[in-house]
Design a protein around this motif. Structure first.
Motif, PDB file in Angstrom:
ATOM      1  N   ILE A  41      49.271   9.807  50.695  1.00  0.00           N
ATOM      2  CA  ILE A  41      49.330  10.938  49.774  1.00  0.00           C
ATOM      3  C   ILE A  41      50.639  11.675  50.023  1.00  0.00           C
ATOM      4  CG2 ILE A  41      48.194  13.054  48.993  1.00  0.00           C
ATOM      5  CD1 ILE A  41      45.609  11.927  50.309  1.00  0.00           C
ATOM      6  N   ARG A  43      54.753  12.919  47.930  1.00  0.00           N
ATOM      7  CA  ARG A  43      55.518  13.254  46.732  1.00  0.00           C
ATOM      8  C   ARG A  43      55.647  12.038  45.814  1.00  0.00           C
ATOM      9  NH1 ARG A  43      58.478  14.972  50.933  1.00  0.00           N
ATOM     10  NH2 ARG A  43      60.000  13.318  50.590  1.00  0.00           N
ATOM     11  N   GLU A  44      55.693  12.314  44.512  1.00  0.00           N
ATOM     12  CA  GLU A  44      55.765  11.235  43.530  1.00  0.00           C
ATOM     13  C   GLU A  44      56.994  10.358  43.737  1.00  0.00           C
ATOM     14  OE1 GLU A  44      55.599  10.534  38.668  1.00  0.00           O
ATOM     15  OE2 GLU A  44      55.543  12.562  39.523  1.00  0.00           O
ATOM     16  N   SER A  45      58.139  10.959  44.062  1.00  0.00           N
ATOM     17  CA  SER A  45      59.361  10.182  44.245  1.00  0.00           C
ATOM     18  C   SER A  45      59.228   9.185  45.392  1.00  0.00           C
ATOM     19  CB  SER A  45      60.545  11.119  44.512  1.00  0.00           C
ATOM     20  OG  SER A  45      60.325  11.884  45.695  1.00  0.00           O
ATOM     21  N   HIS A  46      58.376   9.495  46.335  1.00  0.00           N
ATOM     22  CA  HIS A  46      58.153   8.641  47.499  1.00  0.00           C
ATOM     23  C   HIS A  46      57.044   7.627  47.229  1.00  0.00           C
ATOM     24  CE1 HIS A  46      58.025   7.327  51.556  1.00  0.00           C
ATOM     25  NE2 HIS A  46      57.103   8.147  51.999  1.00  0.00           N
ATOM     26  N   MET A  47      55.996   8.074  46.527  1.00  0.00           N
ATOM     27  CA  MET A  47      54.838   7.209  46.273  1.00  0.00           C
ATOM     28  C   MET A  47      55.126   6.142  45.218  1.00  0.00           C
ATOM     29  SD  MET A  47      52.526   8.220  48.415  1.00  0.00           S
ATOM     30  CE  MET A  47      53.945   8.461  49.510  1.00  0.00           C
ATOM     31  N   GLN A  48      55.988   6.463  44.258  1.00  0.00           N
ATOM     32  CA  GLN A  48      56.212   5.533  43.148  1.00  0.00           C
ATOM     33  C   GLN A  48      56.723   4.171  43.610  1.00  0.00           C
ATOM     34  OE1 GLN A  48      59.170   4.247  41.625  1.00  0.00           O
ATOM     35  NE2 GLN A  48      57.918   3.214  40.077  1.00  0.00           N
ATOM     36  N   ALA A  51      53.883   2.287  45.366  1.00  0.00           N
ATOM     37  CA  ALA A  51      52.887   1.764  44.419  1.00  0.00           C
ATOM     38  C   ALA A  51      53.402   0.516  43.717  1.00  0.00           C
ATOM     39  CB  ALA A  51      52.533   2.841  43.393  1.00  0.00           C
ATOM     40  N   THR A  70      48.241   4.603  46.870  1.00  0.00           N
ATOM     41  CA  THR A  70      49.056   5.815  46.900  1.00  0.00           C
ATOM     42  C   THR A  70      48.485   6.869  45.960  1.00  0.00           C
ATOM     43  OG1 THR A  70      50.523   5.078  45.114  1.00  0.00           O
ATOM     44  CG2 THR A  70      51.159   4.487  47.380  1.00  0.00           C
ATOM     45  N   SER A  71      48.811   8.109  46.232  1.00  0.00           N
ATOM     46  CA  SER A  71      48.404   9.210  45.372  1.00  0.00           C
ATOM     47  C   SER A  71      49.329  10.392  45.614  1.00  0.00           C
ATOM     48  CB  SER A  71      46.958   9.622  45.647  1.00  0.00           C
ATOM     49  OG  SER A  71      46.577  10.716  44.821  1.00  0.00           O
ATOM     50  N   THR A  72      49.387  11.266  44.646  1.00  0.00           N
ATOM     51  CA  THR A  72      50.126  12.518  44.810  1.00  0.00           C
ATOM     52  C   THR A  72      49.169  13.708  44.882  1.00  0.00           C
ATOM     53  OG1 THR A  72      50.361  12.738  42.406  1.00  0.00           O
ATOM     54  CG2 THR A  72      52.142  11.614  43.588  1.00  0.00           C
ATOM     55  N   HIS A  73      47.854  13.436  44.953  1.00  0.00           N
ATOM     56  CA  HIS A  73      46.857  14.500  44.908  1.00  0.00           C
ATOM     57  C   HIS A  73      45.998  14.517  46.162  1.00  0.00           C
ATOM     58  CE1 HIS A  73      47.907  15.115  40.715  1.00  0.00           C
ATOM     59  NE2 HIS A  73      47.717  13.831  40.486  1.00  0.00           N
TER      60      HIS A  73
END
Length: 312
Positions: A41, A43-48, A51, A70-73
């Motif tokens: 879980i 930041r989106e820039s890291h999770m994208q 994923a 992965t998740s951002t939440h």
């Protein structure tokens, strides 16, 4: 993507990593590779990129991609047996508040963070429904790029007793993570705090690694002053520290001569550092206990001034 290896455990753990930076990504990758269900879980820039292609794990002996959820939440902690809380110490209470509504009863929260009071601060939010256990983390890692974690050395955990301790030790050990349970984990955390207080701020202020620091005139005497203050505060706070503290402080510069501190990286990137929970913690406890801490106070003030200057 498929998991890198087949599960070899009878009952894999479901693990969520809240605040998936370098530490969380490294241990999460090892646990996922061993067959546990791991959700990062962050930041989106890291999770994208994770994923899309898996987490890139780079060590001295490998360079591979590990598939993970992965998740951002914060809601992604739902269903986890264990949560690795890997956020900055400055974000402890806020992160605990975010995950609290989504935790199942009995989920253990392991605090893999710098500082010595994160488990207490986490418990103040979560209460007794979700045990929060302190963890002393000994690892050198860094994020080379979004979705790319690099391991530089070590990788051991010392955890406080908790209801899932035996299962955690077995599961983490099977993943190649040396994990021990210690009823005296507070002393372990203090020893690590003293190491961080000795090097982190000096590395941040000079933007130099540990080996370079100790080669400069007067630095070892400054470190000795910092350590002496920390020991005095720890003793006044009821901590019994072993004779190994001084050797451990010296060993860091010898074993990791090219390492920049996490505080140095935060300062260089213009990010808030954990200085108020490192040297600053020693200053606060010293004030409460009547112990003078001028060396630690100076380093805290200087790092904070540098950060303010960079933000203006």
């Amino acid at each position: 993507m498929q998991d890198s290896v087949l599960n070899t455990q009878d009952k894999p753990l479901t693990i969520a990593v809240m605040g998936a930076g370098a530490v969380g990504c490294y241990f999460g990758a090892l646990l996922a590779r061993a067959g546990n269900r791991v959700t990062l879980i962050g930041r989106e820039s890291h999770m994208q990129p994770i994923a899309a292609q898996g987490l890139r794990l780079q060590t001295a002996s490998e360079d591979s991609f590990i598939s993970m959820h992965t998740s951002t939440h914060a809601s992604a902690v739902a269903g986890a047996d264990v949560v690795l809380l890997c956020v900055k110490s400055t974000d402890t209470e806020a992160s605990a508040e975010q995950i609290k509504p989504h935790l199942a009863a009995g989920t253990v929260v392991l605090c893999l963070q710098n500082g010595v009071d994160n488990d207490e601060r986490t418990r103040s939010v979560l209460g007794e429904r979700n045990p929060a256990a302190a963890v002393a983390v000994y690892v050198a890692t860094g994020m080379e790029a979004p979705g790319h974690v690099r391991h530089f050395g070590r990788g051991e955990l010392v955890i406080a007793p908790n209801p899932k301790a035996a299962e955690i030790v077995k599961t983490f050990g099977a993943a190649g993570i040396a994990t021990t349970v210690s009823p005296d984990v507070r002393a372990e955390l203090w020893q690590k705090l003293i190491i961080n207080c000795s090097y982190n701020a000096l590395s941040a202020l000079t933007q130099q690694p540990y080996g370079w620091l100790v080669e400069q005139a007067g630095v070892n005497s400054v470190i000795a002053d910092i350590v002496a203050e920390c020991k005095s505060v720890a003793a006044a706070d009821g901590l019994v520290l072993g004779a190994s503290v001084d050797a451990a402080v010296q060993a860091i510069a010898q074993t990791m001569p090219g390492q920049l501190s996490s505080t140095a990286r935060d300062v260089a990137r213009g990010k808030p550092s954990e200085i108020d929970h490192l040297n600053g913690y020693v200053v606060r406890r010293g004030q409460a206990l009547g112990i003078a801490t001028p060396a630690n106070r100076l380093l805290q003030v200087l790092v904070n001034m540098v950060q303010i200057g960079k933000s203006q």
